[in-house]
Design an enzyme around this catalytic site. Structure first.
Site, mmCIF file in Angstrom:
data_model
loop_
_atom_site.group_PDB
_atom_site.id
_atom_site.type_symbol
_atom_site.label_atom_id
_atom_site.label_comp_id
_atom_site.label_asym_id
_atom_site.label_seq_id
_atom_site.Cartn_x
_atom_site.Cartn_y
_atom_site.Cartn_z
ATOM 1 N N HIS A 265 5.556 26.305 50.294
ATOM 2 C CA HIS A 265 5.298 27.696 49.887
ATOM 3 C C HIS A 265 5.284 27.829 48.363
ATOM 4 C CE1 HIS A 265 5.509 28.709 54.054
ATOM 5 N NE2 HIS A 265 6.802 28.465 54.147
ATOM 6 N N ASP A 316 2.235 25.956 59.507
ATOM 7 C CA ASP A 316 3.551 26.592 59.508
ATOM 8 C C ASP A 316 3.905 27.223 60.848
ATOM 9 O OD1 ASP A 316 5.971 27.689 58.793
ATOM 10 O OD2 ASP A 316 5.252 28.746 57.039
#
Length: 443
Positions: A265, A316
């Protein structure tokens, strides 16, 4: 087997009439300007398979079920409570069934390797299974069943927040001591197939102390080393309150961050942090669809790429599983932020910049060979079908796959096995039925 492509993306560019011989999971030979021979499998457009550097496979089980607003403002943190409830209910059998569905869909999307960031280790009451690596074994079984190559990243999780704070009830299946975690990594080493890799992942600065993170890096050198970081503003604020530094600033100051690391991220960065990550050659693990779904924010791709930063793409939460879609969302987020077009490109094709960056950075982060159609490389290949049958052999093909609708995944080979045929995984019906039954029992 032999495979003939009308057009193929080779290391030095696009080529016509490319004939490949595949043997023992690898590309044995590549010939260009060669007509097809009887018995060849025919492909229109052939590209290397992409690595998916960040997955939580079990979250595929509640895709689309967190989109109803509650009485207060929804956020990542309210979504996390739903995720915890689902995680606490999963049996090993359901874990395997849902992971297999996610992996089959990844192959159908053009991913041929997955980095599984796996933190669901123990029984629902928090106790270890008789086999402490039971849940990791289910991940390996799902990868074996579907044929996808695996970089397994068992997660070290010890705390519930900066301080460190005690872990909460929703986190009880995740927790390890350093010694028991070391035993888990070694058990995963023993389960790996020849094409698999084993790394490790301290979950985040919230879940592991800096002493624990650095000790893990020293205990398991030269492995993929992944960590969630700076995903949410609250995480940034909590880190500043506890350490006096922002998460990435704190990590770069105190941890041995290197090219083996993947920072997942890294959404909220200062200019200095952007330059700092790029200087280490750590890979930024970007998951643009999940980051948009959770309202995380927008990664500063333009300055990061200008600084020579490396990135890879992941799915994810698996709310959607699409290789082209992750690349498209990365570029579109930049266009919305900068109110400009073709932001991620240097010059020329945006699709090519995204594809080659994700292929190179993702493979490096997963300790995998670079995705290439070249002799000796793993036979990880994706055949695209052009619905418009336009006669092209240049980077516009990647632009059209990522940003258009006329190029679709037709066939996929992973480690030489022809696993996707006509756009469907060869075991899709069985895998889907098992996952559907598991989800019905859970939801």
């Amino acid at each position: 087997m032999t495979l003939h492509a009308k057009t193929a993306l080779l290391p030095d560019g696009w080529a016509r009439d490319v004939r490949l011989v595949l043997r023992a999971g690898r590309i044995d030979s590549v010939a260009t300007g060669t007509p097809p021979q009887p018995g060849d499998h025919r492909a229109g457009i052939l590209i290397p398979g992409l690595p998916n550097l960040h997955s939580h496979a079990f979250q595929r089980g509640f895709s689309g079920l967190t989109e109803q607003r509650g009485p207060t403002c929804d956020s990542f943190w309210t979504w996390r409570e739903m995720m915890y409830r689902f995680a606490l209910s999963l049996t090993p059998e359901a874990m395997q069934a849902i992971a297999a569905l996610a992996y089959a869909e990844m192959l159908e999307a053009g991913f041929t390797r997955v980095g599984e960031f796996h933190y669901l280790h123990h029984a629902p009451d928090g106790r270890a299974y008789d086999n402490p690596a039971e849940m990791s074994a289910r991940i390996f079984a799902a990868a074996e069943d579907t044929g996808i190559s695996l970089t397994h990243l068992p997660v070290f999780y010890a705390h519930g927040g900066f301080g460190p704070k005690p872990a909460g009830e929703g986190q009880r299946r995740f927790l390890h001591t350093p010694d028991r975690f070391a035993d888990l990594v070694q058990a995963c080493d023993a389960m790996a197939r020849p094409q698999d890799r084993i790394g490790l992942a301290p979950h985040s600065l919230r879940a592991a102390t800096m002493d624990q993170i650095t000790a893990l890096a020293q205990a398991f050198p030269n492995r993929p080393f992944h960590i969630h970081i700076a995903e949410q503003l609250q995480e940034v604020e909590d880190c500043v309150a506890f350490t006096g530094q922002r998460p990435v600033e704190y990590l770069l100051t105190h941890a041995p961050v290197s090219a083996d690391w993947c920072l997942i991220h890294a959404t909220h960065l200062t200019d200095a942090e952007v330059q700092g990550i790029a200087a280490t050659q750590a890979v930024a693990g970007l998951c643009p669809i999940t980051e948009a779904n959770l309202g995380d924010g927008i990664f500063p791709a333009e300055p990061f790429l200008a600084a020579g930063g490396r990135f890879g793409l992941g799915t994810d939460s698996n709310v959607q599983i699409t290789a082209a879609g992750e690349a498209r969302m990365l570029e579109y987020s930049q266009r919305l932020h900068h109110r400009a077009r073709n932001v991620c490109a240097d010059t020329g094709s945006t699709g090519a910049r995204l594809f080659h960056g994700a292929a190179s950075g993702g493979a490096h982060a997963l300790a995998a060979p670079a995705p290439q159609i070249t002799p000796g490389a793993p036979a990880d290949l994706v055949a695209l079908h052009d619905l418009m049958a336009l006669d092209m052999a240049d980077d516009r093909l990647l632009d059209r796959w990522i940003f258009g609708t006329d190029l679709t995944v037709a066939d996929v080979w992973a480690h030489g096995a022809h696993l996707v045929q006509g756009g469907r995984h060869i075991h899709r019906d069985r895998i889907r039925d098992l996952a559907a039954a598991a989800c019905r029992a859970l939801i």
